[in-house]
Each structure stands twice: as structure tokens, then as C-alpha cells.
Design a protein around this motif. Structure first.
Motif, mmCIF file in Angstrom:
data_model
loop_
_atom_site.group_PDB
_atom_site.id
_atom_site.type_symbol
_atom_site.label_atom_id
_atom_site.label_comp_id
_atom_site.label_asym_id
_atom_site.label_seq_id
_atom_site.Cartn_x
_atom_site.Cartn_y
_atom_site.Cartn_z
ATOM 1 N N LYS A 26 8.259 0.317 12.929
ATOM 2 C CA LYS A 26 8.376 0.389 14.321
ATOM 3 C C LYS A 26 7.036 0.107 15.136
ATOM 4 O O LYS A 26 6.854 0.414 16.052
ATOM 5 C CB LYS A 26 8.836 2.047 14.779
ATOM 6 N N ARG A 27 6.159 -0.791 14.133
ATOM 7 C CA ARG A 27 4.901 -1.158 15.035
ATOM 8 C C ARG A 27 5.218 -2.471 15.897
ATOM 9 O O ARG A 27 6.371 -2.966 15.731
ATOM 10 C CB ARG A 27 4.190 -1.795 14.017
ATOM 11 N N THR A 28 4.436 -2.405 17.023
ATOM 12 C CA THR A 28 4.583 -3.551 17.788
ATOM 13 C C THR A 28 3.381 -4.555 17.487
ATOM 14 O O THR A 28 3.315 -5.638 18.406
ATOM 15 C CB THR A 28 4.310 -3.080 19.349
ATOM 16 N N SER A 29 2.660 -4.412 16.650
ATOM 17 C CA SER A 29 1.683 -5.227 16.020
ATOM 18 C C SER A 29 1.115 -5.134 14.754
ATOM 19 O O SER A 29 1.522 -3.799 14.208
ATOM 20 C CB SER A 29 0.399 -5.452 17.251
ATOM 21 N N ASP A 30 0.265 -6.076 14.185
ATOM 22 C CA ASP A 30 -0.308 -5.693 12.997
ATOM 23 C C ASP A 30 0.655 -5.485 11.955
ATOM 24 O O ASP A 30 0.891 -4.388 11.090
ATOM 25 C CB ASP A 30 -1.128 -4.534 12.725
ATOM 26 N N PHE A 31 1.880 -6.470 12.052
ATOM 27 C CA PHE A 31 2.949 -6.316 10.868
ATOM 28 C C PHE A 31 2.669 -6.409 9.609
ATOM 29 O O PHE A 31 1.829 -7.306 9.457
ATOM 30 C CB PHE A 31 4.043 -7.210 11.407
ATOM 31 N N LEU A 32 3.280 -5.892 8.681
ATOM 32 C CA LEU A 32 3.006 -6.204 7.214
ATOM 33 C C LEU A 32 3.484 -7.711 6.931
ATOM 34 O O LEU A 32 4.616 -8.051 7.472
ATOM 35 C CB LEU A 32 4.017 -5.410 6.501
ATOM 36 N N GLU A 33 2.733 -8.422 6.271
ATOM 37 C CA GLU A 33 2.936 -9.789 6.030
ATOM 38 C C GLU A 33 2.452 -10.240 4.477
ATOM 39 O O GLU A 33 1.559 -9.426 4.047
ATOM 40 C CB GLU A 33 2.273 -10.769 6.959
ATOM 41 N N ILE A 34 2.971 -11.247 3.908
ATOM 42 C CA ILE A 34 2.576 -11.718 2.756
ATOM 43 C C ILE A 34 2.216 -13.080 2.998
ATOM 44 O O ILE A 34 3.195 -13.969 3.300
ATOM 45 C CB ILE A 34 3.589 -11.584 1.394
ATOM 46 N N ILE A 35 1.144 -13.596 2.435
ATOM 47 C CA ILE A 35 0.858 -15.220 2.768
ATOM 48 C C ILE A 35 0.278 -15.656 1.397
ATOM 49 O O ILE A 35 -0.044 -14.798 0.446
ATOM 50 C CB ILE A 35 -0.297 -15.261 3.698
ATOM 51 N N HIS A 36 0.670 -16.934 0.987
ATOM 52 C CA HIS A 36 0.063 -17.399 -0.118
ATOM 53 C C HIS A 36 -0.871 -18.563 0.418
ATOM 54 O O HIS A 36 -0.615 -19.351 1.288
ATOM 55 C CB HIS A 36 1.290 -18.200 -0.731
ATOM 56 N N GLU A 37 -1.853 -18.830 -0.678
ATOM 57 C CA GLU A 37 -2.689 -19.736 -0.577
ATOM 58 C C GLU A 37 -2.978 -20.384 -2.153
ATOM 59 O O GLU A 37 -3.060 -19.531 -3.229
ATOM 60 C CB GLU A 37 -3.987 -19.640 -0.092
ATOM 61 N N GLN A 38 -2.900 -21.779 -2.322
ATOM 62 C CA GLN A 38 -3.264 -22.447 -3.491
ATOM 63 C C GLN A 38 -4.602 -23.119 -3.589
ATOM 64 O O GLN A 38 -5.004 -23.788 -2.523
ATOM 65 C CB GLN A 38 -2.326 -23.318 -3.940
ATOM 66 N N GLN A 39 -5.410 -22.689 -4.608
ATOM 67 C CA GLN A 39 -6.942 -23.204 -4.645
ATOM 68 C C GLN A 39 -7.009 -24.051 -5.914
ATOM 69 O O GLN A 39 -6.907 -23.515 -7.113
ATOM 70 C CB GLN A 39 -7.717 -21.967 -4.533
ATOM 71 N N LEU A 40 -6.789 -25.313 -5.824
ATOM 72 C CA LEU A 40 -7.055 -26.206 -6.957
ATOM 73 C C LEU A 40 -7.959 -26.145 -7.815
ATOM 74 O O LEU A 40 -9.405 -26.115 -7.101
ATOM 75 C CB LEU A 40 -6.753 -27.727 -6.346
#
Length: 281
Positions: free
Chosen positions: A250-264
Motif C-alpha cells: 500500500k505504498r504510494t512511492s518507492d515500489f518494489l521492482e526487479i530490473i535486469h542488466e546484461q554486461q557483456l
């Protein structure tokens, strides 16, 4: 064409024998006439079947754990010890239970479920990470990685105090992917640190073959390689769990998120970095 068929990387139906009636790995029924492949989504959904199956299997899994504890009274589903056969048996039940949960959608639509009643249950982060690094080493076949080492840069006092059941499930998906796609004998690093708001950032880094289309890695049906043993649902499911977590938070900001980055690293190696942000401690 069904939407799931457009994204299907394996096209098993096109490789089937003539006059074959079968279900593909995504639950679509197909019949190969020789001239055309007829398709239809299942009338009784896989989710409905698995939801009922889970109720039956839960009793079976409980029996297995109970019998394993007779062999070794120290076994627990919270800690897996690879040098103890009874503990490895218990670890296998953990994998089975979570796989059925994923298919059944147990965590998807439950703002008032039994899970919500335990939102403040505290779980130690390092213990969760250690548990699943070992649990998924139990699955051995030619398509999974071998001899993966884990480096945990996590304070042993760090706890998850909100919706730890969901966080544990997301972590298990990340660990399973490390064991599926890492280069043999490589090292996976998991780091955790807190920000000024006391939220946790959790970072998973492993070495794999380069991914051709990393921007669609969270889409349903995406697979790193055609011969993968997975269904392409794990990371998509992690995003579903993230959405459910945010609804409960029930937050209005700072939501949980999953991000991905590939570093060759080179043409044959790449670092895969998955970062979970805004995890409530």
C-alpha cells in the motif's frame, strides 16, 4: 493464432508427427492433420487442475517431511544440508511445493488470504539465500549448470519483516535461474545493502552465455535458449509476485521492482545482474 503461440520459442506443435493430438508445455491442445495444425486452449485450465492438485499433494509432501524427520530429527524445510540424505529429501519437497504454487497462482489474487495474515513474519535474508542456493543444486541433469559457487555479501543480521513469504518465493526464482543458466564452475554473487529509508537493495550477479533479447527477459514464455528445460515463466512469475507485494504494501512511492542488466564480457560470456529495489526490511 493464440497469443501464447506467437511468443512460443519451441514450436513443438510444428515438429509433431502427423495425426498427433497432444498438449504443449503451455497447456494448448493441438492436432497435426498434416496440412494444418489445429489449436485450442484447454477447457479446464491448467491452473484449475493444479490448484486442486496442490491440496492433494500438500498432504503427500507433509508425509514425506514427517517420515524424513523420523530418519533424522534435525531436518527442517528452513535449512537444507547437502551432506544429510534426509535433508535433501526435504529440499526436494520444497521445490515441488513451490512449482505447484506457481502454476496454481497461489500468491496472485490474495489480499485477504492466509498469507496476508502473516505479513509481518520475520525471516533472515542470509538463511533464505543459503537455503535456495542448496535446494536447486539438488536438480541434476545435462541442461543445468554444475559446480556453481556462491558469494554472499549480506549482513547476517539483515531480516525481511514484510511479506517474507513473497520475498522468499522471488529469491527462489532467482536462485533457480542461476542454476539453470550459469556457466559451469562460475561464481554467483548476491549482495544486499540498505538505503537511507532502511529499504533493502538485493543484487544477484551470475555469469552466463549472452542473451540475444535481454529487453524481453521478463515476458511470459521467454527462454534464454531453445534447449532450456524451463517453461519461460519464472521471471514473469517473479514480476507477478512483485505486483502482489506492492498491492499488499500500500505504498504510494518507492515500489518494489526487479530490473535486469546484461554486461557483456566477451562473445561467449556475459554478466547477468538482477536487482531487487525497495525491499522493506
Amino acid at each position: 493464432m493464440l497469443s501464447i503461440c506467437i511468443r512460443c520459442p519451441s514450436k513443438d506443435c510444428e515438429k509433431s508427427e502427423i495425426n498427433t493430438f497432444e498438449f504443449c508445455q503451455y497447456g494448448v491442445a493441438f492436432y497435426n492433420t498434416g496440412n494444418v495444425i489445429k489449436k485450442k486452449e484447454e477447457s479446464v485450465t491448467l491452473r484449475h487442475i493444479s490448484h486442486n492438485l496442490r491440496h492433494e499433494l500438500h498432504k503427500v509432501l507433509q508425509t514425506i517431511v514427517t517420515e524424513a524427520s523420523i530418519i533424522d530429527p534435525t531436518v527442517s524445510t528452513k535449512k537444507i544440508e547437502l551432506d544429510k540424505p534426509a535433508s535433501k529429501i526435504v529440499g526436494a519437497t520444497v521445490i515441488m511445493d513451490q512449482f505447484i504454487e506457481m502454476i496454481a497462482g497461489v500468491n496472485e489474487f490474495h489480499p485477504s488470504s492466509q498469507y496476508s495474515a502473516n505479513l509481518d513474519k520475520k525471516t533472515n535474508l542470509l538463511k533464505i539465500l543459503d537455503k535456495y542456493s542448496k535446494v536447486f543444486s539438488l536438480i541434476v541433469n545435462t541442461r543445468r549448470s554444475k559446480n556453481i559457487n556462491f558469494d554472499f555479501n549480506v549482513d547476517k543480521k539483515t531480516n525481511i519483516t514484510f511479506a517474507s513469504h513473497i520475498v522468499e518465493y522471488i529469491i527462489s526464482i532467482m536462485m533457480d535461474n542461476i542454476w539453470k543458466y550459469s556457466i559451469d564452475s562460475s561464481t554467483a554473487t548476491i549482495s544486499a545493502f540498505t538505503n537511507n529509508s532502511n529499504d533493502i537493495t538485493l543484487k544477484f550477479t551470475n555469469i552466463s552465455s549472452p542473451i540475444d533479447n535481454p529487453e524481453v527477459i521478463f515476458e511470459k514464455g521467454f527462454q534464454l535458449k531453445d534447449e532450456s528445460e524451463g517453461f519461460g515463466y519464472g521471471l514473469y512469475w517473479a514480476q507477478v509476485l512483485t505486483q502482489h507485494y506492492n498491492e499488499l504494501s500500500k505504498r504510494t512511492s518507492d515500489f518494489l521492482e526487479i530490473i535486469h542488466e546484461q554486461q557483456l564480457v566477451n562473445s561467449k560470456k556475459a554478466k547477468q545482474v538482477f536487482t531487487i529495489r525497495n525491499l522493506r526490511a
